[in-house]
Design an enzyme around this catalytic site. Sequence first.
Site, PDB file in Angstrom:
ATOM      1  CE  LYS A 286      -3.831  -2.409   2.229  1.00  0.00           C
ATOM      2  NZ  LYS A 286      -4.535  -2.814   3.451  1.00  0.00           N
TER       3      LYS A 286
ATOM      4  CD  GLN B 134      -3.419  -4.212   6.709  1.00  0.00           C
ATOM      5  OE1 GLN B 134      -3.325  -3.210   5.965  1.00  0.00           O
ATOM      6  NE2 GLN B 134      -3.851  -5.426   6.161  1.00  0.00           N
TER       7      GLN B 134
ATOM      8  CG  ASP C 252      -9.469   0.344   5.480  1.00  0.00           C
ATOM      9  OD1 ASP C 252      -9.132  -0.311   4.198  1.00  0.00           O
ATOM     10  OD2 ASP C 252      -8.381   0.083   6.455  1.00  0.00           O
TER      11      ASP C 252
HETATM   12  N1  GUN Z   1      -6.750  -6.567   6.337  1.00  0.00           N
HETATM   13  C1  GUN Z   1      -7.046  -7.392   5.406  1.00  0.00           C
HETATM   14  N2  GUN Z   1      -7.632  -6.488   4.434  1.00  0.00           N
HETATM   15  C2  GUN Z   1      -7.821  -5.243   4.908  1.00  0.00           C
HETATM   16  C3  GUN Z   1      -8.458  -3.955   4.438  1.00  0.00           C
HETATM   17  O1  GUN Z   1      -8.856  -3.846   3.341  1.00  0.00           O
HETATM   18  N3  GUN Z   1      -7.910  -3.046   5.106  1.00  0.00           N
HETATM   19  C4  GUN Z   1      -7.376  -3.157   6.369  1.00  0.00           C
HETATM   20  N4  GUN Z   1      -7.117  -1.839   7.210  1.00  0.00           N
HETATM   21  N5  GUN Z   1      -7.125  -4.334   6.958  1.00  0.00           N
HETATM   22  C5  GUN Z   1      -7.000  -5.229   6.183  1.00  0.00           C
END
Ligand code: GUN
Length: 309
Positions: free
Chosen positions: A67, A111, A134
């Site tokens: 990311k 995350q 998100d």
């Molecule tokens: N863990 C797995 N997928 C995601 C996501 O799309 N966003 C976040 N914040 N954590 C994750």
Amino acid sequence: MRVDAAPASEREAPTRARLIDGTALAALIRAEVAAEVQALGARGVTPGLSVVLVGNDPASAVYVGAKEKASREAGMAGETIVLPTETTQAELLAVVERLNRDRTVHGILVQMPLPKHIDPDTVIRHIDPSKDVDGFHPVNVGKLLIGHTDGFAPCTPVGIQRMLVHYGVETRGADVVVVGRSTIVGKPMAALLVQSGAGADATVTICHSRTRNLADHTRRADILIVAAGRARMITADMVKPGAVVIDVGMNRIPDASTKSGTRLVGDVDFAAVRDVASLITPVPGGVGPMTIAMLLRNTARSAARTLGA
Ligand code: GUN
């Protein structure tokens, strides 16, 4: 253009599904976002994404690294904040509050999963909904369900919807079966597809671990979306011939033939289902890259909103 020209081996097996190339589509979207970032820069705003990682889960570290790299490549500002596993909930909330107040931060992503001693819902509720790229905050979840488009929809489902539209898959009136009821994928996926409008208007069924006779449902699906987190659980006999199959699974399984001794597979038995479906996403290279592209898109959108765009 010869994009549809299949190699000889595939022409001999006409029932074989076409692949949905998530990597290529994500690259297209990322280029669009990079152009938007440039335009915003000319107006004095550089979109900023802050990613918070608590602990040292290796898979999470890989996702977070991807990311950060993607946001940098799109010309965005931002940082990755790595906190030790022992971080208290109060300490994490203080970090979130600092990011909420920081005007150079347009997107905040914490995350998941978090260490056991931290309640993810409490953390998500502390994120300013206008920076919740998100789409996990209850305000954004509510807006999605109502059909308001001024919030943020979660990146994986919105990426899947974009894939379906890009590949010309008719969702209007289609029977869509979503396997998995997570807050990150299954539930928002259903909420998106049941709205009225392009890439939606579907009849949606959500299946989960307590569903009776799962195959009876999956076999009815024109579009089957699987986000259950169980390696290769969808076998060829569970898929209607000609169905579109979207595999959200990312499962690491042992494989002695690889250098690492493991291999990434989806929730769908790809090799077998490919002979039944008409269109299918591979793992890797399907849904995964789209999630990141949509995160960038949401962040650019958040920055644009600060200009009233
Ligand atoms: N863990 C797995 N997928 C995601 C996501 O799309 N966003 C976040 N914040 N954590 C994750």
